[in-house]
Design a protein around this motif. Structure first.
Motif, mmCIF file in Angstrom:
data_model
loop_
_atom_site.group_PDB
_atom_site.id
_atom_site.type_symbol
_atom_site.label_atom_id
_atom_site.label_comp_id
_atom_site.label_asym_id
_atom_site.label_seq_id
_atom_site.Cartn_x
_atom_site.Cartn_y
_atom_site.Cartn_z
ATOM 1 N N GLY A 37 11.015 72.188 31.071
ATOM 2 C CA GLY A 37 11.998 72.591 30.081
ATOM 3 C C GLY A 37 12.634 71.453 29.305
ATOM 4 O O GLY A 37 13.473 71.685 28.440
ATOM 5 N N ALA A 38 12.253 70.210 29.588
ATOM 6 C CA ALA A 38 12.774 69.071 28.841
ATOM 7 C C ALA A 38 11.965 68.883 27.556
ATOM 8 O O ALA A 38 10.848 69.371 27.438
ATOM 9 N N LEU A 39 12.537 68.168 26.606
ATOM 10 C CA LEU A 39 11.850 67.906 25.348
ATOM 11 C C LEU A 39 11.124 66.566 25.374
ATOM 12 O O LEU A 39 11.623 65.597 25.935
ATOM 13 N N VAL A 40 9.965 66.550 24.741
ATOM 14 C CA VAL A 40 9.251 65.312 24.439
ATOM 15 C C VAL A 40 9.334 65.189 22.922
ATOM 16 O O VAL A 40 8.845 66.054 22.195
ATOM 17 N N VAL A 41 9.995 64.141 22.442
ATOM 18 C CA VAL A 41 10.364 64.017 21.039
ATOM 19 C C VAL A 41 9.619 62.853 20.390
ATOM 20 O O VAL A 41 9.594 61.743 20.933
ATOM 21 N N ILE A 42 9.027 63.112 19.226
ATOM 22 C CA ILE A 42 8.398 62.052 18.435
ATOM 23 C C ILE A 42 9.353 61.692 17.302
ATOM 24 O O ILE A 42 9.814 62.576 16.566
ATOM 25 N N THR A 43 9.662 60.409 17.170
ATOM 26 C CA THR A 43 10.546 59.946 16.105
ATOM 27 C C THR A 43 9.856 58.860 15.285
ATOM 28 O O THR A 43 9.021 58.118 15.791
ATOM 29 N N VAL A 91 6.404 54.725 14.846
ATOM 30 C CA VAL A 91 6.450 56.036 15.479
ATOM 31 C C VAL A 91 6.407 55.844 16.987
ATOM 32 O O VAL A 91 5.632 55.029 17.499
ATOM 33 N N THR A 92 7.226 56.608 17.702
ATOM 34 C CA THR A 92 7.261 56.538 19.156
ATOM 35 C C THR A 92 7.584 57.923 19.702
ATOM 36 O O THR A 92 8.084 58.777 18.980
ATOM 37 N N TRP A 93 7.257 58.168 20.954
ATOM 38 C CA TRP A 93 7.669 59.415 21.593
ATOM 39 C C TRP A 93 8.443 59.078 22.857
ATOM 40 O O TRP A 93 8.267 58.014 23.447
ATOM 41 N N SER A 94 9.307 59.996 23.262
ATOM 42 C CA SER A 94 10.061 59.829 24.503
ATOM 43 C C SER A 94 10.315 61.187 25.124
ATOM 44 O O SER A 94 10.449 62.192 24.426
ATOM 45 N N CYS A 95 10.365 61.212 26.447
ATOM 46 C CA CYS A 95 10.607 62.430 27.211
ATOM 47 C C CYS A 95 12.065 62.425 27.671
ATOM 48 O O CYS A 95 12.514 61.460 28.290
ATOM 49 N N PRO A 125 17.374 53.624 10.489
ATOM 50 C CA PRO A 125 17.391 55.087 10.400
ATOM 51 C C PRO A 125 16.162 55.698 11.076
ATOM 52 O O PRO A 125 15.053 55.217 10.907
ATOM 53 N N SER A 126 16.381 56.756 11.856
ATOM 54 C CA SER A 126 15.293 57.444 12.565
ATOM 55 C C SER A 126 15.245 58.910 12.151
ATOM 56 O O SER A 126 16.256 59.496 11.761
ATOM 57 N N LEU A 127 14.071 59.494 12.284
ATOM 58 C CA LEU A 127 13.853 60.880 11.928
ATOM 59 C C LEU A 127 12.997 61.536 13.017
ATOM 60 O O LEU A 127 11.938 61.009 13.364
ATOM 61 N N VAL A 128 13.456 62.670 13.552
ATOM 62 C CA VAL A 128 12.658 63.414 14.526
ATOM 63 C C VAL A 128 11.560 64.144 13.768
ATOM 64 O O VAL A 128 11.830 64.894 12.829
ATOM 65 N N LEU A 129 10.319 63.912 14.169
ATOM 66 C CA LEU A 129 9.173 64.529 13.500
ATOM 67 C C LEU A 129 8.645 65.748 14.228
ATOM 68 O O LEU A 129 8.295 66.749 13.613
ATOM 69 N N VAL A 130 8.537 65.645 15.573
ATOM 70 C CA VAL A 130 7.924 66.704 16.376
ATOM 71 C C VAL A 130 8.654 66.791 17.703
ATOM 72 O O VAL A 130 9.090 65.772 18.247
ATOM 73 N N ARG A 131 8.780 68.010 18.228
ATOM 74 C CA ARG A 131 9.337 68.210 19.575
ATOM 75 C C ARG A 131 8.392 69.108 20.360
ATOM 76 O O ARG A 131 7.934 70.128 19.851
#
Length: 78
Positions: free
Chosen positions: A22-28, A38-42, A10-16
């Motif tokens: 205009g693209a999102l960088v998402v921390i999950t 914890v990891t981030w991806s663009c 199970p994953s949870l988005v913490l920060v965007r």
């Protein structure tokens, strides 16, 4: 392999963050038994971080990436 996230974990988005294009960088955070990784991806350039448990370090790196990345968001299927 230790630290590897199972695909069904199970994953949870913490920060965007919004990058310059205009693209999102998402921390999950992903639960792996007794701890969260914890990891981030663009979503624009598809860059991503290594897995780790330090949210502050991932937040700083994701924000830094968003501040300089000019990749556009992926095209949506219309």
């Amino acid at each position: 392999m230790p630290g590897r996230i199972p695909e069904d974990a199970p994953s949870l988005v913490l920060v965007r963050y919004l990058n310059l294009g205009g693209a999102l960088v998402v921390i999950t955070a992903t639960e792996t038994g007794t701890r969260s990784l914890v990891t981030w991806s663009c979503t624009g350039c598809l860059a991503q971080s290594h897995q780790g448990s330090n949210l502050d370090a991932r937040r700083e790196a994701a924000n830094s990436h968003a501040a300089t990345c000019r990749a556009l968001p992926p095209k949506s299927a219309a």
